[in-house]
Design an enzyme around this catalytic site. Structure first.
Site, short mmCIF file in Angstrom:
data_model
loop_
_atom_site.label_atom_id
_atom_site.label_comp_id
_atom_site.label_asym_id
_atom_site.label_seq_id
_atom_site.Cartn_x
_atom_site.Cartn_y
_atom_site.Cartn_z
N THR A 184 0.83 -1.21 0.00
CA THR A 184 0.00 0.00 0.00
C THR A 184 0.87 1.26 0.00
OG1 THR A 184 -0.12 0.05 2.42
CG2 THR A 184 -1.84 -1.17 1.27
N ASP A 311 3.73 -3.99 19.08
CA ASP A 311 3.32 -3.47 17.77
C ASP A 311 3.80 -2.03 17.57
OD1 ASP A 311 2.14 -3.43 15.24
OD2 ASP A 311 0.23 -2.70 16.00
#
Length: 567
Positions: A184, A311
């Site tokens: 992306t 994360d």
């Protein structure tokens, strides 16, 4: 209403002074922009030639025709549908009066003054591809260079299109989407090389950066972002084979310093999120890499989160010259997802500052001598298998929506988040291609309707303290910031408002409601002496950004361009 309609007709013909010296360039669509033009992007405001407006990625324009006094006359000039209900996150590019816009489904060339579509090229991908996309079916934008438009695709390809016609010139497969890879990212042109990254850390991918010949599509180099056998850093993966599923996505475009010939590219979280079976620092996950664009050679690196289990993707790298202990230093700044604001010397990677700008409980501080975060008791509990309340949540103290830096004020401007989550590891399972490979349980609390879920704020880079903070009650913003010489900050809201803030106070001084939510990247530019502002509207992307939003916000992508109504 009559007055507004008249404005639509008259604006394209109005000529005023944008109060900014211009560098004259030839009209040569189809043969440019050249590397020299991209390197000097900030000197020619008729064009938007690279991600972040300039190689610095400061998202600052000196244009001041639209300013605190005149912004009340800002009106839409044109709006065009992008025929996409999956979300708009891209930054438009503009060259010689033509705007290039992308989303997951299409690439567009649009007349920048009128909104007329010149060409539109479809992106064809297997209907099953979205099943391996972690965080929304989206695209961050294109690169333009020497008569071609370059983009990435959801099914892990890089494509070159002819600028004049939109016809495909070349297409290269980067990886196998069925193994969890997707693209992306907006490409970057640096020293004549086309650089692209990848996504896939949530699916057990081993990520990388690729360098391409823009003319032919030949792959020039690949730099894996998890160190393998024979590479420096391989010893930081234990057992050694865990690098093969180690993540370290490269899904946000890096910045570039032409003088140093260094590209600064952030890497994402380590994989899997549960770190029980991958010991060590896990280079080069959750890091910034300083690379040579011609070869992919790593000149220096800095790791924000060794052995990442939270994360802590690392993304935008904003360049500037800022005072450090009384001396100007060439730095790269990172408003990190993990809640700390980092300032590094961009010549050598030395840590100059690392202070929290939001509530943080995963680490107590960053050790300035070693550059390493000191993990808190909460993180120790997490590693021991306990459930914790994690601040910030894995969604971050700031997500990917880019910050801006104004060199006149010396401040960063960001949409930040104020949220936690209940976080714990679950037992590790086997790797299966194309399936989630995380092994955590992450639960977000319900968004309060009467407390800040985030802020729009101005932050000092060295102290990480806010000069002002505008609370976002019951929701947050996912749009990028754009700073201008007119004393304004432009950004968007998930509820659809495109807004301008006073750079000195954070007060909203102008607002326009678009048809859907805004989580994209505004740009400003000039034509015939007139300043314009463009942004994409279309709610989509990371699903968690919708928490607290009414379910009545319509989907549907569109591009909006604004200018001053001249009375």
């Amino acid at each position: 209403m009559k007055r507004l309609l008249i404005a639509f007709v008259l604006l394209a013909g109005c000529v005023t002074t944008p109060d900014q010296p211009q560098v004259e360039t030839k009209s040569r669509l189809g043969a440019g922009p050249t590397q020299e033009e991209i390197s000097n992007a900030g000197l020619q405001t008729d064009n938007v030639l690279t991600y972040g407006l300039t190689y610095d990625h400061n998202r600052y324009s000196p244009l001041k025709q639209i300013n605190k006094s005149t912004v009340k006359r800002l009106v839409p000039v044109w709006n065009v549908s992008l025929q996409n209900d999956l979300g708009e996150q891209a930054q438009p590019m503009i060259y010689d009066g033509v705007m290039f816009v992308s989303n997951a489904r299409w690439t567009y060339a649009i007349d920048a003054l009128t909104g007329k579509v010149i060409w539109r090229t479809a992106v064809d991908y297997d209907p099953g591809t979205p099943s391996v996309v972690c965080c929304g079916v989206s695209n961050k934008g294109v690169a333009i260079f020497e008569g071609r438009v370059f983009r990435t695709t959801l099914d892990a390809h890089v494509v070159a299109l002819d600028q004049k016609t939109g016809k495909q010139v070349w297409k290269q497969k980067v990886a196998e989407w069925k193994e969890g890879y997707s693209l992306t990212v907006a490409p970057l042109i640096a020293n004549g090389v086309l650089i692209t990254g990848c996504s896939g850390a949530e699916f057990g991918a081993r990520c990388f950066l690729d360098g391409w010949d823009p003319a032919t599509g030949k792959k020039l180099w690949r730099r894996y972002t998890t160190a393998g056998p024979g590479e420096k850093g391989h010893e930081t993966w234990e057992p050694r084979e865990t690098y093969l599923r180690g993540g370290a996505s490269t899904w946000i475009t890096g910045s570039y310093d032409p003088e140093l010939d260094l590209v600064y590219w952030g890497t994402g979280n380590a994989g899997p999120w549960n770190g029980d079976k991958r010991k060590g620092d896990n280079l080069y996950a959750a890091s910034v890499l300083a690379l040579r664009p011609k070869t992919g050679e790593i000149v220096w690196y800095y790791q924000f989160a060794p052995n990442d289990i939270w994360d802590w993707d690392s993304w935008e790298m904003i360049q500037a010259e800022v005072p450090v202990e009384g001396q100007k230093r060439k730095v790269v700044m990172h408003v990190a997802r993990n809640g700390f604001l980092y300032v590094l010397d961009r010549t050598n990677g030395k840590l100059l500052s690392a202070k929290p700008y939001e509530k943080v409980n995963w680490a107590t501080h960053v050790d300035m001598a070693t550059g390493r975060p000191i993990e808190s008791e909460e993180s120790k509990k997490l590693r021991a298998g306990q459930v914790i309340e994690l601040w910030p949540s894995p969604n971050g103290a700031k997500n990917w929506g880019h910050a801006a830096f104004n060199p006149n004020t010396g401040l960063l401007y960001a949409n930040t988040y104020h949220s936690s989550s209940t976080y714990k590891f679950i037992p590790m399972g086997e790797y299966k291609a194309g399936q989630r490979y995380q092994f955590i349980e992450n639960v977000y609390p319900e968004t309060s309707k009467d407390a800040p879920a985030g802020h729009m704020e101005a932050i000092d880079p060295m102290s990480a303290k806010a000069k002002w903070r505008t609370p976002l009650i019951g929701q947050r913003n996912a749009s990028a910031m754009l700073a201008t010489g007119g004393g304004l900050i432009f950004t968007g809201k998930n509820t659809g408002e495109f807004i301008a803030l006073d750079v000195d106070t954070g007060e909203v001084v102008w607002s326009f409601k678009t048809g859907s939510g805004i989580n994209a990247q505004p740009v400003t530019w000039t034509k015939n002496g007139k300043q314009y502002v463009t942004v994409l509207s279309g709610l989509g992307g990371v699903g968690s950004s919708r928490r607290g939003l009414p379910d009545t916000i319509p989907l549907g992508g569109s591009a909006w361009t604004f200018a001053l109504f001249d009375q």
